[in-house]
Structures are given as structure tokens and as C-alpha cells.
Design a protein around this motif. Structure first.
Motif, short mmCIF file in Angstrom:
data_model
loop_
_atom_site.label_atom_id
_atom_site.label_comp_id
_atom_site.label_asym_id
_atom_site.label_seq_id
_atom_site.Cartn_x
_atom_site.Cartn_y
_atom_site.Cartn_z
N ASP A 88 -3.96 3.66 -0.96
CA ASP A 88 -5.27 3.59 -1.61
C ASP A 88 -5.64 4.88 -2.35
O ASP A 88 -6.77 5.05 -2.78
CB ASP A 88 -6.35 3.24 -0.59
CG ASP A 88 -6.48 4.27 0.54
OD1 ASP A 88 -5.93 5.39 0.41
OD2 ASP A 88 -7.13 3.95 1.55
N GLY A 89 -4.66 5.80 -2.48
CA GLY A 89 -4.92 7.07 -3.13
C GLY A 89 -5.22 8.19 -2.15
O GLY A 89 -5.17 9.37 -2.51
N ASP A 90 -5.49 7.81 -0.92
CA ASP A 90 -5.79 8.78 0.13
C ASP A 90 -4.89 8.59 1.34
O ASP A 90 -4.34 9.54 1.89
CB ASP A 90 -7.26 8.66 0.54
CG ASP A 90 -7.64 9.66 1.62
OD1 ASP A 90 -7.11 10.79 1.61
OD2 ASP A 90 -8.49 9.32 2.46
N ARG A 91 -4.73 7.33 1.75
CA ARG A 91 -3.94 7.01 2.92
C ARG A 91 -2.92 5.92 2.61
O ARG A 91 -3.12 5.12 1.69
CB ARG A 91 -4.86 6.55 4.07
CG ARG A 91 -5.73 7.66 4.64
CD ARG A 91 -6.86 7.11 5.49
NE ARG A 91 -7.82 6.36 4.67
CZ ARG A 91 -8.93 5.81 5.16
NH1 ARG A 91 -9.22 5.93 6.44
NH2 ARG A 91 -9.76 5.17 4.36
N LEU A 92 -1.86 5.92 3.40
CA LEU A 92 -0.83 4.90 3.29
C LEU A 92 -0.90 4.04 4.55
O LEU A 92 -0.75 4.53 5.67
CB LEU A 92 0.57 5.52 3.16
CG LEU A 92 1.71 4.53 2.97
CD1 LEU A 92 1.63 3.89 1.58
CD2 LEU A 92 3.06 5.21 3.13
N TRP A 93 -1.14 2.74 4.34
CA TRP A 93 -1.29 1.79 5.43
C TRP A 93 -0.07 0.88 5.50
O TRP A 93 0.41 0.41 4.47
CB TRP A 93 -2.52 0.91 5.23
CG TRP A 93 -3.81 1.63 5.03
CD1 TRP A 93 -4.30 2.14 3.86
CD2 TRP A 93 -4.80 1.90 6.03
NE1 TRP A 93 -5.53 2.72 4.07
CE2 TRP A 93 -5.86 2.59 5.39
CE3 TRP A 93 -4.88 1.63 7.40
CZ2 TRP A 93 -7.00 2.99 6.09
CZ3 TRP A 93 -6.01 2.04 8.09
CH2 TRP A 93 -7.05 2.71 7.44
N VAL A 94 0.42 0.64 6.71
CA VAL A 94 1.50 -0.32 6.92
C VAL A 94 1.02 -1.31 7.99
O VAL A 94 0.78 -0.93 9.14
CB VAL A 94 2.80 0.36 7.39
CG1 VAL A 94 3.90 -0.68 7.61
CG2 VAL A 94 3.27 1.39 6.37
N TYR A 95 0.87 -2.57 7.59
CA TYR A 95 0.34 -3.60 8.47
C TYR A 95 1.42 -4.62 8.77
O TYR A 95 1.88 -5.33 7.89
CB TYR A 95 -0.86 -4.27 7.81
CG TYR A 95 -1.41 -5.47 8.54
CD1 TYR A 95 -1.41 -5.54 9.93
CD2 TYR A 95 -1.97 -6.54 7.83
CE1 TYR A 95 -1.92 -6.65 10.59
CE2 TYR A 95 -2.50 -7.64 8.48
CZ TYR A 95 -2.47 -7.70 9.87
OH TYR A 95 -2.97 -8.80 10.52
N ASP A 96 1.84 -4.66 10.03
CA ASP A 96 2.82 -5.64 10.50
C ASP A 96 2.05 -6.79 11.15
O ASP A 96 1.49 -6.64 12.24
CB ASP A 96 3.77 -4.99 11.51
CG ASP A 96 4.96 -5.87 11.83
OD1 ASP A 96 4.75 -7.08 12.08
OD2 ASP A 96 6.09 -5.37 11.81
#
Length: 213
Positions: A88-96
Motif C-alpha cells: 500500500d506504499g507503507d506496508r507489505l501485507w501477505v494474506y493466506d
């Protein structure tokens, strides 16, 4: 054919044989630069295949993606195991989804092997992070620092449009990502570039390098 005419013809053929790969390499590097100069958003579909060091297929997957340069993207695996990777430009999310688990980490720490991470930045950042070498029909990227998630990546283009990425990891595996149904510089739905953990999932602060390639 007269003997004194043979030598010039052979020389011309040799020059052509040398010049053609050089010209193709120059075009590959120009295509890479054009991508970073001209493409602001990229959306489409992908098919991903990972092979082990014997060339045997160990994983296949497919899905959709959206990139809004320079620092936002969504990479969505639809099959066989649904997963969302969102920057999102600030954080990297990984959703399993199967594990009902979300991993999040600062985006600036993530020089990972996700294809979108290679395509979402800018050319100056790419040069800083990788040694760039143009080959006959692709561009080779080698991390400048050791200990990264992959040892080499190769990008292929059709004009300024990336068509495939190949990533070699430290385990000897090669992942090939073929891109299709591309939309260039079309608006990206802002909702695709945001992520809110669903209710009931576990959220963890992850390590650099987690997530699928």
C-alpha cells in the motif's frame, strides 16, 4: 562464385551474426527503460510455474495483478491456494486465506522476489538494488547485496510491456511468471491497493523474505 567475392560475403555474415544479438540486447535494455519511463499502471493476469533444479514442476498457480507505480500493487493468487500480496506504499501485507493468517512488515524492508516488487519501483531504485545486464532477448537482474530472496531474475518485454519474468532462487528453483491480458496506464481501483485484515484472522509481524515468489 569467384574466390575473391567469397571473403567479403563471409565477413558480412560474421558481422551480422555478431550485430544481431547486440542489437537485440540493446532493444531489451531500451524496453526496460521505456517501461519505467512510460508505464504508470499495469493490470492483467498471470500464470506461474516453479521448477526444481532437475527441471520438474513443483508448483503451478494463476491469478490477477494490479500495479500502480512506484510503490503500490496487488498480486492475487486465485488457484490452487488463494493468497493476496498487497503493497500500500507503507506496508507489505501477505494474506493466506487457507490459514486465516496475515503477515505484515514495512514495505521498505522488502526486497523480495515477488514479480510485482520488481515491476512496481523506479529505474533508479532498480539500478541501486541490482546489477543490470542486457542479453539477446531479456534483461538480467542480479542483486548487489548477498542474502536476498533470489540470486537472479530475468525480464522479457514486448515493447514497454513486460511479458514474462523468470526468477532463480537460492535453492536452485526457477519460477516463471507469464503475463497476459495486460492493461497499460488504465486507472486502478483504489480498493485493490488497500488491505484491511478480515475479522478473525491472525496478524503477525513478518520477517523479510516471507511470502510467495
Amino acid at each position: 562464385m569467384h574466390r575473391d567475392r567469397v571473403a567479403p560475403i563471409l565477413i558480412a555474415l560474421l558481422i551480422a551474426a555478431v550485430a544481431t544479438p547486440a542489437a537485440a540486447a540493446s532493444e531489451a535494455l531500451e524496453a526496460l527503460r521505456d517501461y519505467y519511463a512510460q508505464v504508470e499502471t499495469l493490470q492483467g493476469e498471470f500464470e506461474q510455474t516453479t521448477r526444481d533444479d532437475r527441471g520438474e514442476v513443483v508448483e503451478q498457480s494463476a491469478g490477477t495483478f494490479a500495479i500502480d507505480r512506484p510503490d503500490r500493487f496487488r498480486w492475487s493468487y486465485a488457484e490452487p491456494f488463494p493468497q493476496e500480496i498487497v503493497a500500500d506504499g507503507d506496508r507489505l501485507w501477505v494474506y493466506d486465506k487457507a490459514l486465516a493468517q496475515v503477515t505484515v512488515r514495512p514495505q521498505g524492508q522488502a526486497l523480495g522476489s515477488a514479480p510485482a516488487q520488481l515491476l512496481a519501483g523506479d529505474y533508479a531504485g532498480l539500478e541501486a538494488a541490482f546489477a543490470i545486464e542486457a542479453e539477446a532477448d531479456f534483461v538480467r537482474l542480479t542483486p548487489r547485496e548477498e542474502g536476498q530472496a533470489f540470486v537472479e531474475a530475468r525480464l522479457r518485454f514486448d515493447g514497454e510491456r513486460p511479458t514474462a519474468l523468470e526468477i532463480d532462487d537460492a535453492l536452485g528453483q526457477t519460477t516463471r511468471v507469464a503475463l497476459s491480458a495486460l492493461q497499460v496506464n488504465e486507472p486502478v481501483d483504489e480498493q485493490r491497493l488497500r488491505f484491511e485484515p478480515p475479522e478473525g484472522v491472525d496478524v503477525y509481524r513478518g520477517r523479510v523474505g516471507q511470502g510467495r515468489p
